[in-house]
Design a protein around this motif. Structure first.
Motif, PDB file in Angstrom:
ATOM      1  N   LEU A  52       7.389 -13.009  25.178  1.00 40.09           N
ATOM      2  CA  LEU A  52       6.524 -13.486  26.257  1.00 40.09           C
ATOM      3  C   LEU A  52       5.993 -12.314  27.068  1.00 40.09           C
ATOM      4  CD1 LEU A  52       5.913 -16.478  27.062  1.00 40.09           C
ATOM      5  CD2 LEU A  52       7.595 -16.186  28.853  1.00 40.09           C
ATOM      6  N   VAL A  53       6.873 -11.377  27.418  1.00 44.08           N
ATOM      7  CA  VAL A  53       6.483 -10.190  28.196  1.00 44.08           C
ATOM      8  C   VAL A  53       5.475  -9.344  27.422  1.00 44.08           C
ATOM      9  CG1 VAL A  53       7.361  -8.005  29.128  1.00 44.08           C
ATOM     10  CG2 VAL A  53       8.569 -10.132  29.613  1.00 44.08           C
ATOM     11  N   LYS A  54       5.599  -9.293  26.109  1.00 39.05           N
ATOM     12  CA  LYS A  54       4.667  -8.524  25.277  1.00 39.05           C
ATOM     13  C   LYS A  54       3.317  -9.211  25.115  1.00 39.05           C
ATOM     14  CE  LYS A  54       8.077  -6.152  22.407  1.00 39.05           C
ATOM     15  NZ  LYS A  54       8.656  -6.052  21.053  1.00 39.05           N
ATOM     16  N   GLY A  55       3.178 -10.430  25.650  1.00 39.81           N
ATOM     17  CA  GLY A  55       1.908 -11.143  25.545  1.00 39.81           C
ATOM     18  C   GLY A  55       1.784 -11.994  24.303  1.00 39.81           C
ATOM     19  N   GLU A  56       2.883 -12.217  23.620  1.00 41.60           N
ATOM     20  CA  GLU A  56       2.851 -13.046  22.421  1.00 41.60           C
ATOM     21  C   GLU A  56       2.998 -14.521  22.806  1.00 41.60           C
ATOM     22  OE1 GLU A  56       5.865 -11.686  19.710  1.00 41.60           O
ATOM     23  OE2 GLU A  56       5.257  -9.584  19.937  1.00 41.60           O
ATOM     24  N   THR A  57       2.511 -15.400  21.938  1.00 41.03           N
ATOM     25  CA  THR A  57       2.661 -16.829  22.152  1.00 41.03           C
ATOM     26  C   THR A  57       4.088 -17.234  21.787  1.00 41.03           C
ATOM     27  OG1 THR A  57       0.330 -17.224  21.685  1.00 41.03           O
ATOM     28  CG2 THR A  57       1.808 -19.115  21.513  1.00 41.03           C
ATOM     29  N   VAL A  58       4.725 -17.957  22.699  1.00 40.78           N
ATOM     30  CA  VAL A  58       6.087 -18.450  22.495  1.00 40.78           C
ATOM     31  C   VAL A  58       6.037 -19.966  22.665  1.00 40.78           C
ATOM     32  CG1 VAL A  58       8.464 -18.393  23.338  1.00 40.78           C
ATOM     33  CG2 VAL A  58       7.082 -16.301  23.356  1.00 40.78           C
ATOM     34  N   ALA A  59       6.625 -20.694  21.741  1.00 41.35           N
ATOM     35  CA  ALA A  59       6.631 -22.156  21.811  1.00 41.35           C
ATOM     36  C   ALA A  59       7.276 -22.624  23.113  1.00 41.35           C
ATOM     37  CB  ALA A  59       7.379 -22.725  20.611  1.00 41.35           C
ATOM     38  N   PRO A  60       6.667 -23.598  23.794  1.00 38.09           N
ATOM     39  CA  PRO A  60       7.202 -24.061  25.085  1.00 38.09           C
ATOM     40  C   PRO A  60       8.663 -24.504  25.022  1.00 38.09           C
ATOM     41  CG  PRO A  60       5.037 -24.998  24.698  1.00 38.09           C
ATOM     42  CD  PRO A  60       5.431 -24.284  23.438  1.00 38.09           C
ATOM     43  N   PRO A  67      -0.546 -16.233  26.407  1.00 30.22           N
ATOM     44  CA  PRO A  67      -0.888 -14.812  26.571  1.00 30.22           C
ATOM     45  C   PRO A  67      -1.831 -14.503  27.738  1.00 30.22           C
ATOM     46  CG  PRO A  67      -0.848 -15.365  24.253  1.00 30.22           C
ATOM     47  CD  PRO A  67      -0.676 -16.665  25.011  1.00 30.22           C
ATOM     48  N   ASP A  68      -2.820 -15.372  28.010  1.00 32.65           N
ATOM     49  CA  ASP A  68      -3.801 -15.069  29.052  1.00 32.65           C
ATOM     50  C   ASP A  68      -3.810 -16.053  30.212  1.00 32.65           C
ATOM     51  OD1 ASP A  68      -4.771 -17.215  27.601  1.00 32.65           O
ATOM     52  OD2 ASP A  68      -6.857 -16.541  27.680  1.00 32.65           O
ATOM     53  N   ARG A  69      -2.883 -17.012  30.198  1.00 30.30           N
ATOM     54  CA  ARG A  69      -2.883 -18.024  31.254  1.00 30.30           C
ATOM     55  C   ARG A  69      -1.530 -18.716  31.346  1.00 30.30           C
ATOM     56  NH1 ARG A  69      -5.152 -20.274  26.848  1.00 30.30           N
ATOM     57  NH2 ARG A  69      -4.838 -22.479  26.425  1.00 30.30           N
ATOM     58  N   VAL A  70      -1.401 -19.471  32.431  1.00 31.83           N
ATOM     59  CA  VAL A  70      -0.221 -20.285  32.660  1.00 31.83           C
ATOM     60  C   VAL A  70      -0.691 -21.718  32.858  1.00 31.83           C
ATOM     61  CG1 VAL A  70       1.781 -20.688  34.152  1.00 31.83           C
ATOM     62  CG2 VAL A  70       0.966 -18.349  33.752  1.00 31.83           C
ATOM     63  N   GLN A  71      -0.115 -22.640  32.109  1.00 28.52           N
ATOM     64  CA  GLN A  71      -0.441 -24.059  32.262  1.00 28.52           C
ATOM     65  C   GLN A  71       0.693 -24.716  33.048  1.00 28.52           C
ATOM     66  OE1 GLN A  71      -0.812 -25.015  28.096  1.00 28.52           O
ATOM     67  NE2 GLN A  71      -3.041 -25.006  28.242  1.00 28.52           N
ATOM     68  N   LEU A  72       0.316 -25.369  34.143  1.00 22.70           N
ATOM     69  CA  LEU A  72       1.286 -26.001  35.032  1.00 22.70           C
ATOM     70  C   LEU A  72       0.981 -27.478  35.182  1.00 22.70           C
ATOM     71  CD1 LEU A  72       1.091 -23.233  37.753  1.00 22.70           C
ATOM     72  CD2 LEU A  72       3.051 -23.617  36.229  1.00 22.70           C
ATOM     73  N   GLU A  73       2.015 -28.270  35.294  1.00 28.04           N
ATOM     74  CA  GLU A  73       1.906 -29.687  35.625  1.00 28.04           C
ATOM     75  C   GLU A  73       2.702 -29.907  36.908  1.00 28.04           C
ATOM     76  OE1 GLU A  73      -0.031 -31.837  34.057  1.00 28.04           O
ATOM     77  OE2 GLU A  73      -0.529 -30.438  32.424  1.00 28.04           O
ATOM     78  N   PHE A  74       2.038 -30.423  37.950  1.00 28.96           N
ATOM     79  CA  PHE A  74       2.678 -30.663  39.232  1.00 28.96           C
ATOM     80  C   PHE A  74       2.890 -32.163  39.436  1.00 28.96           C
ATOM     81  CE2 PHE A  74       0.585 -26.679  41.345  1.00 28.96           C
ATOM     82  CZ  PHE A  74       1.445 -25.867  40.648  1.00 28.96           C
ATOM     83  N   PHE A  75       4.051 -32.515  39.969  1.00 31.09           N
ATOM     84  CA  PHE A  75       4.410 -33.901  40.222  1.00 31.09           C
ATOM     85  C   PHE A  75       4.870 -34.049  41.673  1.00 31.09           C
ATOM     86  CE2 PHE A  75       5.056 -32.937  35.812  1.00 31.09           C
ATOM     87  CZ  PHE A  75       4.507 -34.030  35.147  1.00 31.09           C
TER      88      PHE A  75
END
Length: 162
Positions: free
Chosen positions: A108-116, A151-159
């Protein structure tokens, strides 16, 4: 006379979806290893937000301050602004925990895609709005959320915690 202990489990609070936030981020700024662990700052460069019947943008104003206390755990504190189309600006001050295997966090730190499912990513956003706005009710609510780091963004869901 004493009351018998109850075996009833309290009803947990309900959650209601509030918004999906897609935060565009820039390359991390590495601070290095400090007495608090490895420190990094990730600039927030924009994005989109969508709620129930409303949309908006994430302004190019803010950052995510990261503290890696161990190879498997990161504490995050992000502050940024949401600008609702035709409406107010909301300030988001978000505290989060990311936990996974040291190998998954390193990728994740290296910018690679990691499964959620490889990363536990939960947050507690504090959202504030102008008192005179239609969204002023957020000032008196608690929120929790989930996140996925790409890698280029963060997806968030707020409740909203009801």
């Amino acid at each position: 006379m004493t009351d018998a202990p109850t075996t009833d489990v309290p009803t947990p609070p309900a959650l209601t979806w509030f918004a999906s936030v897609d935060v565009q981020v820039d390359r991390p700024i590495d601070i290095g290893t400090t007495t608090d662990g490895v420190r990094r700052v990730v600039p927030i460069r924009g994005g989109q937000v969508r709620g129930d019947g409303w949309h908006g943008t994430v302004l190019d104003a803010g950052a995510d301050f990261q503290q890696y206390s161990s190879p498997s755990t990161a504490y995050l504190v992000a502050s940024y602004v949401l600008e609702i189309d035709g409406g107010p600006r909301l300030l988001v001050e978000n505290r989060a925990l990311r936990h996974g295997s040291p190998e998954a966090l390193e990728r994740l730190v290296k910018g690679e895609t990691v499964a959620p499912e490889e990363i536990y990513f939960r947050c507690v956003p504090r959202i504030t709005a102008p008192e005179e706005s239609d969204l002023a009710w957020v000032n008196s609510r608690l929120f929790i959320g989930t996140g996925t780091r790409l890698p280029d963004r963060v997806q968030l869901e707020f409740f909203t915690v009801e």
